[in-house]
Design an enzyme around this catalytic site. Structure first.
Site, PDB file in Angstrom:
ATOM      1  CB  SER A 163      -7.797   1.068   6.033  1.00 48.27           C
ATOM      2  OG  SER A 163      -8.505   2.539   6.637  1.00 48.27           O
TER       3      SER A 163
ATOM      4  CB  SER B 175      -7.605   3.677   4.009  1.00 51.73           C
ATOM      5  OG  SER B 175      -7.199   2.856   4.584  1.00 51.73           O
TER       6      SER B 175
ATOM      7  CE  LYS C 232      -4.118   1.901   2.243  1.00 51.82           C
ATOM      8  NZ  LYS C 232      -5.391   2.197   3.892  1.00 51.82           N
TER       9      LYS C 232
END
Length: 470
Positions: free
Chosen positions: A183, A159, A82
């Site tokens: 997330s 996220s 990420k």
């Protein structure tokens, strides 16, 4: 093997293939890279695909396997990172136009990335995030909207939405995500994969998050066995994180055995009536819970003793967001996601006493959950009360929710308590959209969460949901 066959394998299966000589890391990496390029126009899961680096790493791994000398537990396995976490040699832009990719040397790995590199993993690229990871869906001023692999008109969640979409569509079996309020678990539930938020500190984090001890790093994978293997690599101390835990007491992979027989499981369908849950979600989770009982767990309906702590969470979260952007100029602030800019303004108005009052709520919540787990080994809820909604919005239209925390009541409280929690895919709704079951255990009981999830996979209750076209 065909590309499709290779991209459908778990990390454990890839490693078995490498050992047996059925295929090698270069072939597996090429297949994963082709899949990443194929899905990118539709799903927008990647900020960048690092194909040259990946193929070089794969070739080095293949030579080690040829010599019979793999360098670690994940040698040659494709993984994504990420774009919140540092990856040496590539900028980390965090979904923001305010970070200059040329403004610094990108010469350091985050702790979890460093452990992966030591174990020979192959880095496919950086996956998308909302700006600074601030919300439960994935869209940003930098990279636009990330879409759901089961229905591109829907959100992938966030996220860590890019990571979830990539794993779901075969662009690497392993992904590193971050979780400050759900997330890794939110997009896992929406995309039909597995994700674990470990106990805080089990996976070191550096640089430290402005969201403080709400923020965790966790694995996003095809199943619980892959997550356990990834945890054996990344769940190790790092001197750069002073709050990191000491060495794990044993192997997470070895801890998968044993099933759920005799475990005391509390099933809370709606946190005591506080949450309205879609009927399809409620039914799928209930069926999975009934299967847990069939596997020998002692299951009873019981609710944890707390009311929704959203205001306290907002104080902690919005204050952290304000801290993230504190150094920005007025011009740079105009470049921010408007929703982020709004919560930063709110966060900047809180006083130290407001923050400490929120900490008091957090401490009391942690105490309540500690007492709860004296009676129950596991708490089971839905991961989310809904399935994936339209992409490009922070909350479902017509829901009455303004902020993402309105539709994530099962996830963010357990960032406040720092407990391990996982999302397990247990079915779909009438539109074919995935549904997640949420497993929560007491702090430091990460192995127990993984073991229960693995039992659901072994029993065929948890399923790896393959989107159409995969």
């Amino acid at each position: 093997m065909t590309d499709r066959d290779l991209t459908e394998l778990t990390a454990v299966e890839l490693l078995d293939g490498y050992r047996g000589g059925a295929f090698g890391p270069v072939e597996a990496t090429r297949a994963a890279l082709r899949r990443a390029e194929e899905i990118q126009p539709e799903l927008n899961a990647f900020v960048r695909i690092t194909d040259e680096d990946a193929l070089e790493q794969a070739a080095e791994s293949e030579e080690r396997w040829r010599r019979g000398e793999p360098c670690g537990l994940l040698d040659g396995v494709p993984v994504t990172v990420k774009d919140i976490l540092l990856l040496r040699g590539h900028p980390t832009l965090k979904g923001s136009l305010t970070i200059d990719p040329e403004g610094r040397r990108w010469d350091e790995d985050a702790p979890s990335v460093a452990r992966l590199r030591e174990h020979g993993a192959v880095f496919l690229g950086k996956t998308t995030t909302p700006e600074f990871g601030w919300k439960g869906v994935t869209d940003s001023p930098l990279s636009g909207i990330t879409r759901n692999p089961h229905d591109p008109s829907r959100t992938a969640g966030g996220s860590s939405g890019g990571a979830a979409a990539a794993v779901a569509r075969g662009a690497g079996p392993l992904a590193l995500g971050t979780d400050g309020g759900g997330s890794v678990r939110i997009p896992a539930a929406f995309c039909g994969i597995f994700a674990l938020k470990p106990t805080y500190g089990r996976v070191p984090l550096y640089p430290a998050s402005a969201f403080g001890t709400l923020a965790h790093v966790g694995p996003m994978t095809r199943d619980a066995a892959d997550a356990a293997l990834l945890m054996d690599v990344i769940g190790r101390p790092d001197s750069r994180d002073w709050s990191a835990l000491g060495p794990a007491p044993g192997s997470f992979t070895e801890g998968l055995a044993g099933g759920v027989r005799g475990l005391r499981v509390a099933y809370s369908p709606s946190l005591g009536g506080q949450v309205a849950v879609q009927p399809a979600v409620a039914s799928a989770v209930r069926r999975a819970v009934e299967r847990l009982a069939g596997l020998g767990a002692y299951v009873e309906e019981a609710d944890p003793d707390f009311s929704e702590p959203v205001e306290a969470f907002h104080t902690l979260w919005f204050s952290g967001a304000a801290r993230v952007v504190q150094h920005l100029t007025r011009y740079q602030r105009e470049l921010l996601d408007p929703g982020l800019r709004e919560i930063c303004g709110t966060g900047a108005r809180y006083s130290a006493l407001d923050y400490l009052a929120a900490v008091d709520v957090r401490m009391d919540l942690g105490r309540r959950m500690g007492r709860f787990h004296e009676t129950y080994d596991l708490l089971v809820t839905p991961t989310l009360p809904i399935t994936a909604f339209e992409a490009g919005t922070e909350a479902p239209k017509g829901s009455g929710h303004r902020r993402w925390t309105g539709w994530t009541p099962f996830t963010y409280p357990f960032n406040m308590t720092q407990q391990p929690a996982a999302s397990v895919p247990v079915g779909t709704d009438a539109d074919g959209l995935p549904i997640g079951l949420h497993l929560v255990a007491a702090r430091h009981q990460d192995t127990l969460v993984l073991r229960a999830a693995h039992a659901l996979y072994e029993a065929g209750v948890a399923v790896g949901l393959r989107p159409g076209g995969n």
